[in-house]
Design an enzyme around this catalytic site. Sequence first.
Site, PDB file in Angstrom:
ATOM      1  N   SER A   1       5.007  16.906   0.125  1.00  0.00           N
ATOM      2  CA  SER A   1       5.816  16.848   1.352  1.00  0.00           C
ATOM      3  C   SER A   1       6.733  15.648   1.337  1.00  0.00           C
ATOM      4  CB  SER A   1       4.893  16.770   2.570  1.00  0.00           C
ATOM      5  OG  SER A   1       5.615  16.463   3.737  1.00  0.00           O
TER       6      SER A   1
ATOM      7  N   TYR B   1      -1.485  13.200   7.439  1.00  0.00           N
ATOM      8  CA  TYR B   1      -0.934  14.343   6.707  1.00  0.00           C
ATOM      9  C   TYR B   1      -0.210  13.846   5.460  1.00  0.00           C
ATOM     10  CZ  TYR B   1       2.237  18.117   5.468  1.00  0.00           C
ATOM     11  OH  TYR B   1       2.944  19.075   4.772  1.00  0.00           O
TER      12      TYR B   1
END
Length: 350
Positions: A142, A167
């Site tokens: 990501s 995350y």
Amino acid sequence: MKYLVTGTAGFIGFHVVQKLIERGEEVVGLDVINDYYDINLKFSRLEHHGIAKENIETGVLISSSKHPNYRFLKLDLIDKDSLMGLFERERFDVVINLAAQAGVRYSLTHPEVYVHSNITGFLNILEACRFYPVKHLVYASSSSVYGANEKMPFSTSDSVDHPISLYAASKKSNELMAHTYSHLFGIPTTGLRFFTVYGPWGRPDMALFLFTEAILKGEPIQVFNYGQMKRDFTYIDDIVEGILKVADRPASPNPNFDSQNPDPGSSKVPYKIYNIGNSSPVLLMDYIHAVEKGLGKEAKMDLLPLQPGDVPASHADVEDLVRDTGYKPATPIEEGVKAFTDWYLSYYKK
């Protein structure tokens, strides 16, 4: 070629399966179908590929009623024994791991879910690729790993040691774990740092979905950082093109890797990291105007400060991805947003 694609009830996984089916590849899709967002949308994606909701049973491979080269398995990656059994039976050539617990803000309140899915689940994928070797493991990282970085554009040669959400930390851990397995067991691994992906069949927790829903209801949309956010919005078709170009080109050692001055995006082992984005950041307000144009309706706005875990801007340096694979994102924002709003109005019969 036989592919395992995880996260196939999800947004990106759904589109990757579609393209692989069109290419005539043999594909097994896998998803746990959790309730992080509307599971009816997930079941609709599966149904689109010929997987009927009533036939889904945990641990049972289901053949598609539409595509003879596609099968689906409901399974949690945390179930290591079942995952190992699947790899032993199927002997995959390529694994594209898109299964993960998504969302930056959700990680502030449910941190344990990210360790469960994104770390332990990914470890099980690596172990399966170790004991039942594959030609290539491609996995979702990501752009959030860049965290507190402010130098633009973000480059895979930059350090990513300052994540600002769990995350992001879980995604960086995936890159570190993959390198370890590439080093120890020679598994070719490629991580893809996705930059804000959008398009038809998208995720309901993403801004485009939330904006569209609120505008149609006449409700105000939440505009963070007072609209001064910039995002490298990337249309789903461009993302899928990049994923498959990478998947077709297994990671190889960097012959110029310098251990005295190491490049974080490559290695002397078969390991590679790519940014995958549009490389043309768009102001959030311009994105909203494209939604308004697609819907033919003006948005009401609540202007709010930057949220914890969010970054004010993202911009992908994709030079090495373009050089190595010929990747070329080509979808303008207005065209991509219009494709989404058209899909939304059709799917929800608005």
